[in-house]
Scaffold this motif. Structure first.
Motif, PDB file in Angstrom:
ATOM      1  N   UNK A   1      33.499  41.057  47.792  1.00  0.00           N
ATOM      2  CA  UNK A   1      35.351  40.116  48.551  1.00  0.00           C
ATOM      3  C   UNK A   1      34.626  38.448  47.606  1.00  0.00           C
ATOM      4  N   UNK A   2      33.066  38.354  47.668  1.00  0.00           N
ATOM      5  CA  UNK A   2      32.828  37.038  46.948  1.00  0.00           C
ATOM      6  C   UNK A   2      33.775  37.416  45.643  1.00  0.00           C
ATOM      7  N   UNK A   3      33.261  37.802  44.889  1.00  0.00           N
ATOM      8  CA  UNK A   3      34.104  38.400  43.899  1.00  0.00           C
ATOM      9  C   UNK A   3      35.330  38.458  43.729  1.00  0.00           C
ATOM     10  N   UNK A   4      35.911  39.282  44.414  1.00  0.00           N
ATOM     11  CA  UNK A   4      37.174  39.621  44.594  1.00  0.00           C
ATOM     12  C   UNK A   4      37.726  37.336  44.548  1.00  0.00           C
ATOM     13  N   UNK A   5      37.297  36.824  45.346  1.00  0.00           N
ATOM     14  CA  UNK A   5      37.909  35.284  46.076  1.00  0.00           C
ATOM     15  C   UNK A   5      38.271  34.986  44.770  1.00  0.00           C
ATOM     16  N   UNK A   6      36.750  34.809  43.762  1.00  0.00           N
ATOM     17  CA  UNK A   6      36.827  33.527  42.782  1.00  0.00           C
ATOM     18  C   UNK A   6      37.953  34.114  41.739  1.00  0.00           C
ATOM     19  N   UNK A   7      38.235  35.983  41.925  1.00  0.00           N
ATOM     20  CA  UNK A   7      39.279  36.363  40.844  1.00  0.00           C
ATOM     21  C   UNK A   7      40.288  36.341  40.903  1.00  0.00           C
ATOM     22  N   UNK A   8      40.461  35.899  42.467  1.00  0.00           N
ATOM     23  CA  UNK A   8      42.028  35.293  43.065  1.00  0.00           C
ATOM     24  C   UNK A   8      42.118  34.331  42.111  1.00  0.00           C
ATOM     25  N   UNK A   9      41.244  33.748  42.633  1.00  0.00           N
ATOM     26  CA  UNK A   9      40.993  31.640  42.816  1.00  0.00           C
ATOM     27  C   UNK A   9      41.824  31.307  40.643  1.00  0.00           C
ATOM     28  N   UNK A  10      41.521  32.682  40.458  1.00  0.00           N
ATOM     29  CA  UNK A  10      41.446  32.377  38.517  1.00  0.00           C
ATOM     30  C   UNK A  10      42.683  32.447  38.127  1.00  0.00           C
ATOM     31  N   UNK A  11      42.652  33.913  38.802  1.00  0.00           N
ATOM     32  CA  UNK A  11      44.231  34.309  38.738  1.00  0.00           C
ATOM     33  C   UNK A  11      45.779  33.681  39.044  1.00  0.00           C
ATOM     34  N   UNK A  12      45.257  33.314  40.084  1.00  0.00           N
ATOM     35  CA  UNK A  12      46.136  32.246  41.036  1.00  0.00           C
ATOM     36  C   UNK A  12      46.370  31.186  39.551  1.00  0.00           C
ATOM     37  N   UNK A  13      45.263  30.264  39.613  1.00  0.00           N
ATOM     38  CA  UNK A  13      45.178  29.184  38.582  1.00  0.00           C
ATOM     39  C   UNK A  13      45.999  29.525  37.472  1.00  0.00           C
ATOM     40  N   UNK A  14      45.847  30.740  37.203  1.00  0.00           N
ATOM     41  CA  UNK A  14      46.013  31.064  35.348  1.00  0.00           C
ATOM     42  C   UNK A  14      47.989  30.986  35.626  1.00  0.00           C
TER      43      UNK A  14
END
Length: 52
Positions: A26-39
């Motif tokens: 879950x923490x890795x998914x959260x970081x990936x989601x934030x990075x993807x959303x920012x991009x």
């Protein structure tokens, strides 16, 4: 033009075959989601299609 062909090929491939999913913690998914959303937001802002 080739970008559109590449995206179309990717869509056809994912609809025609079974694509596995990543089983990430879950923490890795959260970081990936934030990075993807920012991009995505950054690209939208550069293109001038960001709402607000």
């Amino acid at each position: 033009m080739m970008d559109m062909v590449g995206m179309a090929a990717a869509l056809v491939a994912t609809h025609a075959t079974a694509v596995g999913s990543l089983d990430l913690p879950a923490p890795v998914q959260l970081v990936a989601a934030v990075v993807a959303g920012f991009g995505i937001g950054l690209v939208a802002a550069i293109m001038g299609v960001a709402g607000g």
